[in-house]
Design a protein around this motif. Structure first.
Motif: not given
Lengths: 112, 111
Positions: B60-71, B45-57
């Motif tokens: 492994i998911f350090d500052d080098q990683f980011s997620v986005e839901r651009p549309d 597992f790296l990251v979970s995303f709900y309601n336009n924000e990260i819910s858990e990470k």
């Protein structure tokens, strides 16, 4: 210590030879236990979710069962196309914690 | 039957370069995830995303990683400065509630 342990690591069967794969877990507060099939170089393909001890689910030649600390995936009269890695994963804890914790998988080979 | 799609299927990059991995989740799903699988190892597992924000990470998911839901349809994973150890299969998953359906993966090779 691994939270999800699958055994055996590899299993070789003849076509038609039924067997079972095991998944044991040590987490507390289980919310769901998931079985996936993974072919080489592909993503995990969802098979079943089990939620409580005693629950059973079936799909074609596969039947999954759940007890308080382990799950079994029974394969009845397997065919060569059932060859794949079978992954077990658990979802546990409270709140909005839906992440899956996976085991290492069992590589199943079914020979014709 | 609806399915999760991912692009590209294979990405080769030089160490230190930025990469963006793209996913189109199943349309009515609300929860989105990224996992990775290093060759021969288990899915992590790296990251979970709900309601336009990260819910858990994960760790492994350090500052080098980011997620986005651009549309309304895409979900992306960005790695800012890739390292050799980032070489892995990256899987996107989505679900309406607790069940998760995985995409075919992007194989990332860092040279």
């Amino acid at each position: 210590e691994d939270q999800v342990t699958q055994s055996p690591e590899a299993l070789r069967l003849q076509e038609g030879e039924s067997s079972s794969l095991n998944c044991s877990y040590t987490v507390s507060g289980l919310r769901g236990l998931f079985w996936y099939r993974q072919d080489p170089g592909k993503g995990p393909e969802f098979l079943f979710t089990l939620y409580s001890a005693g629950e059973e689910k079936e799909k074609e030649r596969l039947k999954a069962t759940l007890t308080k600390k382990e799950s079994f995936l029974h394969i009845t009269a397997p065919k060569p196309e059932d060859s794949a890695t079978y992954l077990c994963a658990v979802q546990w804890g409270g709140g909005s914690n839906y992440k899956l914790t996976f085991g290492k998988g069992t590589l199943l080979t079914v020979n014709p | 039957e609806p399915e999760v799609t991912q692009t590209p299927s294979h990405q080769v990059t030089q160490m230190g370069q930025e990469v963006i991995l793209r996913c189109v989740p199943i349309s009515n799903h609300l929860y989105f995830y990224w996992y990775r699988q290093i060759l021969g190892q288990k899915v992590e597992f790296l990251v979970s995303f709900y309601n336009n924000e990260i819910s858990e990470k994960s760790e492994i998911f350090d500052d080098q990683f980011s997620v986005e839901r651009p549309d309304g349809s895409n979900f992306t994973l960005k790695i800012r400065s890739t390292k050799l150890e980032d070489s892995a299969m990256y899987f996107c998953a989505s679900g309406q509630y607790n069940e998760q359906f995985f995409g075919p993966g992007t194989r990332l090779t860092v040279l």
